[in-house]
Design an enzyme around this catalytic site. Structure first.
Site, PDB file in Angstrom:
ATOM      1  N   LYS A  31      18.276   6.968 -18.261  1.00  0.00           N
ATOM      2  CA  LYS A  31      17.770   6.192 -17.129  1.00  0.00           C
ATOM      3  C   LYS A  31      18.604   4.931 -16.944  1.00  0.00           C
ATOM      4  CE  LYS A  31      13.215   6.475 -16.848  1.00  0.00           C
ATOM      5  NZ  LYS A  31      11.892   6.112 -17.398  1.00  0.00           N
ATOM      6  N   ARG A 101      10.328   0.294 -18.774  1.00  0.00           N
ATOM      7  CA  ARG A 101      10.476   1.757 -18.753  1.00  0.00           C
ATOM      8  C   ARG A 101      11.261   2.241 -19.961  1.00  0.00           C
ATOM      9  NH1 ARG A 101      13.510   2.616 -13.114  1.00  0.00           N
ATOM     10  NH2 ARG A 101      12.530   4.675 -13.247  1.00  0.00           N
ATOM     11  N   GLY A 110       7.821  12.889 -24.094  1.00  0.00           N
ATOM     12  CA  GLY A 110       6.943  12.322 -25.114  1.00  0.00           C
ATOM     13  C   GLY A 110       6.930  10.805 -25.153  1.00  0.00           C
ATOM     14  N   MET A 112       7.003   6.625 -24.081  1.00  0.00           N
ATOM     15  CA  MET A 112       6.009   5.749 -23.480  1.00  0.00           C
ATOM     16  C   MET A 112       6.056   5.805 -21.955  1.00  0.00           C
ATOM     17  SD  MET A 112       5.431   1.658 -23.698  1.00  0.00           S
ATOM     18  CE  MET A 112       6.114   1.284 -22.082  1.00  0.00           C
ATOM     19  N   ARG A 357      18.985  11.521 -11.993  1.00  0.00           N
ATOM     20  CA  ARG A 357      19.445  12.293 -13.156  1.00  0.00           C
ATOM     21  C   ARG A 357      19.722  13.704 -12.679  1.00  0.00           C
ATOM     22  NH1 ARG A 357      13.492  12.433 -16.038  1.00  0.00           N
ATOM     23  NH2 ARG A 357      12.411  12.843 -14.118  1.00  0.00           N
ATOM     24  N   HIS A 473       3.578  17.656 -13.405  1.00  0.00           N
ATOM     25  CA  HIS A 473       4.011  17.866 -14.793  1.00  0.00           C
ATOM     26  C   HIS A 473       4.150  19.360 -15.096  1.00  0.00           C
ATOM     27  CE1 HIS A 473       3.315  18.307 -19.185  1.00  0.00           C
ATOM     28  NE2 HIS A 473       4.145  17.277 -19.236  1.00  0.00           N
ATOM     29  N   SER A 781      33.808  46.262 -37.890  1.00  0.00           N
ATOM     30  CA  SER A 781      32.742  45.711 -37.075  1.00  0.00           C
ATOM     31  C   SER A 781      31.868  44.909 -38.027  1.00  0.00           C
ATOM     32  CB  SER A 781      31.954  46.836 -36.419  1.00  0.00           C
ATOM     33  OG  SER A 781      30.856  46.292 -35.726  1.00  0.00           O
ATOM     34  N   CYS A 848      28.533  43.458 -34.480  1.00  0.00           N
ATOM     35  CA  CYS A 848      27.453  44.287 -33.943  1.00  0.00           C
ATOM     36  C   CYS A 848      26.092  43.860 -34.464  1.00  0.00           C
ATOM     37  CB  CYS A 848      27.703  45.757 -34.228  1.00  0.00           C
ATOM     38  SG  CYS A 848      27.722  46.132 -35.984  1.00  0.00           S
ATOM     39  N   TYR A 868      35.689  41.781 -29.613  1.00  0.00           N
ATOM     40  CA  TYR A 868      34.498  41.994 -28.793  1.00  0.00           C
ATOM     41  C   TYR A 868      33.242  41.584 -29.546  1.00  0.00           C
ATOM     42  CZ  TYR A 868      33.525  46.194 -31.554  1.00  0.00           C
ATOM     43  OH  TYR A 868      33.247  47.043 -32.585  1.00  0.00           O
TER      44      TYR A 868
END
Ligand code: ADP
Ligand code: MG
Ligand code: MG
Length: 896
Positions: A31, A101, A110, A112, A357, A473, A781, A848, A868
């Site tokens: 922020k 903020r 989570g 404040m 953002r 939310h 492999s 694999c 691969y």
């Protein structure tokens, strides 16, 4: 600026010189860094300052104390804000008010909650009354401040405030907050203050300095609250990142009809459409828009129409401010080159930007935005490919509701997060978590959600709320998590007490099945059938770009025609692992398989194997045809034989009858085959050594199928893989047998064909001796499931009882069966690749294990230079994208 030798803990923005930048997120939080960046861009940002995340770290490292120089730095920054605003903090005549903020590097629900209007007290509020000429506004602001500060900083339960407000409204017969007068608010404030004093045993703080430092301390304190800790754990955010604190001069959206507050996305976060998308409220403050107290209005006329709203759009009500806001939108997108999620306030027709953002978006929106932005020239194709989180594609690879299926729609809410989900109705986050833990799909049904519900939202398949808009939310979090969500389904009445949802005469009880469609907003009774996803549109375009970039091929692990076809549809370039044993479990064959295992002579085994051979041949013909000339790796029989054994007496009797022997002999043989530790017992190539006729039959079936398919002119590329090799000798013996069968088949059919013989590297000894093994093996492999088990000495099936403790104790960061351990298991892979290549420069290398579909593990495979990766069909697109991103990152690393 801080003097030399002293740490700079405070960075100003908007007041004179702006000291931060967007790339200072680590120090200033997301922020703070973006507020500074917007100020640098010349956008209207109320002046303020940011206290750094380093201070948070200092705070916790020093028993929750601040460095001595902080007070002066804050005072200096505050003075600059006062000067810019022409107001003084705590002044009785012309008071400066601020917001406090929180802001971590990554957005963290989570943390404040923001406190607004800080600096108000019984004296300064009178100053605000006079300066604004609006007593109602001033007292409304003050009561909001007491409520927020009381709840967030002083920890007074919000119910106390709500009860007081409700009783005032009731006494005065007023339905909405906006109906209350200045006098009404003054009375509410008196009750608030009395209640706080009663609850805390001391009066509500009147000293603005005390208020400010209280709020700052609360932000830093919130970094370690339970909500924040849970969130960090869920999102792998380290505790030492810390949060920053932003102190910013207030602008007021609640000063009258020419004021407003709102949130917006620069493009539609659900669909990705390049259209301004947002909501606002006239004469409102802060998070009124997302709090669900009043129904928010749309920014644009198009948005209003699309959502069938009859409330006027901002475009209509405040056309000039809307035009400014739209300009800001375009400038921000051009600058950040990504979709932005913005927060703004309008004070007396003047626009202020309070946040920007990168916006959270659904997977379809992410694809559309990336593809569109590449077409618009904002980013290039590589950047577009980098923008998509491979794991998020999972959302698109899951079934959607069958449009032809019958739907008993009982209500319609907002299409808040796409995808369809059916599940049992639950009403609390805890219940969602516990039911999901038992393996049930659940739909979490709430009036609205809050950060305390995150764990339940995570556990649920879908989220249904009766209140709140597209930016509520529930909607925002569900989109971020990729959960289906229908929000604001206002016709439904959720009753937590009786645990029911009612709509008209329909009552849905806890445990009943509901289906929600987050793409349409529909809520349906019962489970609704779904259809398979398609890879088309923007998804296909972006995958095409990924394919141009990636170096590694992507194959699939498949043995059934259905899986093989699905994988081809998703772009698999061959089969990396076809487990032949899965073909044995077919009910038609299991009897012959059991006969074979329980036979006590080679003759008996051969007789049973002869019954199986035509089936096996047919299996391979189908796979070769589906894979049309692409490589197909077939692993010869691998698991311990006892996995196929009959367990009931009836099954044993059936086997005895088919084999022409008696029950007792079958039972005895079963006992003989019992192993103490089957994972390390008679399995893999050991079966081929002990019972050569099994592998011989499989080789004959494979080559028979090759010859047959080759007859029709179709190319076939079989790669025969011998499992669980630990010595070169084992491979020598078995390869000689395979070569002999190939020769015999060529002679018998008159066909010639190509094939390869190689091995799985899944034991540490094989990895160490890879140089020697590569003399015989034409490919490796990496079977990283078993290699992880044998390197750690942990059985995957038993790891569940202690891995969670290991993760909690910080011994293991990730489940090593989900993400390849790069240090130990990875070191063996690296070493085997090197040693193998030394012997056979062009040796083909692949993976694999299940890690082949995990983006982090795929990045590791790129770093080792594997040819691969192979993964389950539904992960093929994820692997294609992850392989492209791995190639791009490898490129950057090389250039650095
Ligand atoms: P969150 O991180 O939860 O989004 P914010 O710090 O962005 O919290 O604050 C929430 C809302 O509070 C903002 O969207 C804005 O409406 C309001 N707000 C914050 N600071 C100010 C300010 N200085 N002036 C006016 N409103 C503010
Ligand atoms: Mg918030
Ligand atoms: Mg915000």
């Amino acid at each position: 600026m801080a003097s030399q030798g002293v740490n700079q803990w405070v960075y100003s923005f908007g007041a004179g010189k702006t000291e931060g930048r967007a790339d200072m997120k680590n120090l200033l939080g997301g922020k703070g860094a973006n507020l500074a960046e917007m100020a640098n861009l010349g956008l209207p940002v109320p002046p303020g300052f940011t206290i750094t995340t380093e201070l948070c770290t200092y705070f916790y490292a020093n028993g929750r104390a601040y460095p001595g120089e902080l007070k002066d730095q804050v005072a200096a920054a505050l003075a600059a804000v006062e000067q810019a605003m022409g107001a003084t903090f705590g002044d009785a005549v012309n008071p400066l008010l601020v917001s406090v903020r929180s802001g971590a590097r990554a957005s963290m629900p989570g943390m404040m909650d923001t406190v607004l209007n800080l600096g108000l007290n019984d004296v300064t509020v009178q100053g605000l009354v006079k300066r604004s000429g609006d007593a109602r506004f001033a007292f409304d602001s003050y009561r909001r401040f007491i409520q927020m500060y009381g709840n967030v900083v002083l920890d007074v339960d919000h119910h106390h405030f709500e009860d007081i407000l409700d009783s005032h409204k009731r006494d005065r017969n007023k339905a909405f907050d906006t109906d209350l007068t200045a006098d009404d608010w003054e009375a509410v404030i008196a009750d608030y203050k009395a209640m706080v004093e009663r609850e805390l045993g001391r009066p509500f703080p009147q000293d603005p300095q005390e208020q400010l430092w209280g709020a700052i301390g609360a932000v830093f304190g919130s970094w370690m609250n339970a909500r924040a800790i849970t969130y960090r754990k869920l999102h792998d955010i380290p505790a030492d990142w810390g949060t920053a604190v932003n102190v910013q001069s207030m602008v007021f959206g609640n000063m009258g009809q020419d004021c407003a507050t709102g949130v917006a996305f620069t493009r539609n976060p659900s669909t990705g459409e390049n259209a301004f998308y947002g909501e606002y409220l006239v004469n409102a403050q802060g998070e009124d828009v997302v709090a669900g107290i009043r129904t928010p209005q749309h920014l644009t006329i198009a948005g209003k129409q699309a959502n069938h709203s009859d409330l006027p759009a901002m475009e209509e009500v405040m056309p000039e401010v809307f035009r400014q806001l739209n300009d800001v939108r375009l400038r921000l997108e051009k600058h950040y080159r990504d979709m932005q999620d913005i927060e703004f306030t309008v004070q007396q027709n003047k626009l202020f930007m309070l946040q920007t953002r990168n916006g959270k978006r659904t997977a379809p929106a992410a694809l559309k935005i990336a593809v569109d932005m590449a077409s618009e020239g904002l980013i290039d194709r590589k950047e577009a490919v980098k923008r998509i989180d491979p794991a998020s594609l999972d959302q698109l690879l899951h079934p959607t509701l069958d449009p032809k299926a019958e739907r008993k729609v009982i209500a319609k809410g907002l299409p808040a997060s796409p995808g369809a989900a059916s599940g049992k109705v639950v009403f609390t986050a805890d219940e969602a978590e516990s039911q999901a833990g038992l393996g049930d799909a659940v739909i979490l049904c709430r009036v609205e959600t809050s950060p305390e519900d995150i764990h339940g939202m995570h556990a649920a398949k879908g989220i249904l709320t009766t209140r709140g808009g597209m930016t509520s939310h529930a909607a925002v979090v569900a989109r971020g998590m990729g959960r289906a969500c229908v929000s604001g389904a206002g016709e439904l009445r959720v009753d937590y007490k009786t645990r029911t949802i009612t709509v008209r005469d329909i009552v849905v009880k806890e445990g009943d099945i509901l289906t929600i469609d987050g793409s349409t907003g529909e809520v349906m009774l019962g489970a609704v059938p779904t259809i398979q996803p398609e890879l088309s549109g923007d998804f296909a375009t972006l995958m095409g770009w990924a394919d141009e970039i990636r170096r590694m091929k992507v194959r699939t692990n498949a043995e059934t025609p259905l899986d093989a076809r699905t994988a081809r549809k998703f772009g698999a370039e061959g089969i990396g692992l076809s487990r032949t044993e899965h073909m044995f479990f077919d009910p038609q064959r299991i009897l012959a398989v059991r006969e074979m295992i329980l036979a006590d002579s080679e003759k008996g085994r051969r007789a049973a194997l002869a019954k199986l051979e035509p089936y096996q041949k047919q299996d391979f013909i189908e796979l070769f045809e589906i894979m049309a000339g692409l490589p197909v790796t077939i692993r010869l029989l691998d698991p311990p034989l006892h996995e196929f054994l009959p367990t009931t007496e009836a099954d044993m009797a059936e086997v005895a009858k088919a084999a022409g022997t008696d029950l007792l002999r079958v039972q005895q043989r079963s006992v003989q085959l019992h192993e103490t530790n089957p994972m390390l017992g008679l399995r893999g190539c050991r079966l081929g050594i002990a019972f050569p006729e099994i592998y011989e039959m499989q080789a004959r079936a494979i080559f028979g199928a090759v010859a047959e398919v080759a007859k029709s002119g179709q190319a076939v590329l079989p790669e025969i893989m011998i499992p669980l090799i630990s010595t070169k000798k084992e491979l020598d013996i078995l390869k000689a047998m395979v070569d002999r069968v190939a020769k015999e088949t060529m002679a018998a059919t008159g066909q010639t064909f190509e094939y390869m013989v190689g091995t799985m590297i899944e034991l540490p000894r094989a990895a160490l001796l890879a140089g020697e093994i590569a003399e015989t093996a034409e490919f490796f492999s990496f079977g990283t499931n078993d290699l992880t088990q044998t390197t750690y000495g942990i059985s995957r099936d038993d790891a569940g009882s202690f891995l969670p403790d290991y993760e909690r104790a910080g011994i293991m960061e990730h489940d090593p069966f989900a993400t390849l351990d790069p240090e130990g298991v990875g070191e063996l892979v690296r070493l085997a690749a090197e040693r193998g290549r030394k012997t056979r420069a062009k040796i083909k290398l692949g993976i694999c294990g299940e890690h082949g579909g995990d983006p982090a593990s795929i990045a590791f495979c790129e770093s080792v230079g594997l040819d691969y990766v192979s993964c389950s069909p539904y992960r093929v697109p994820i692997a294609r994208l992850a392989a492209a991103q791995a190639a791009l990152n490898a490129d950057t690393v090389k250039r650095d």
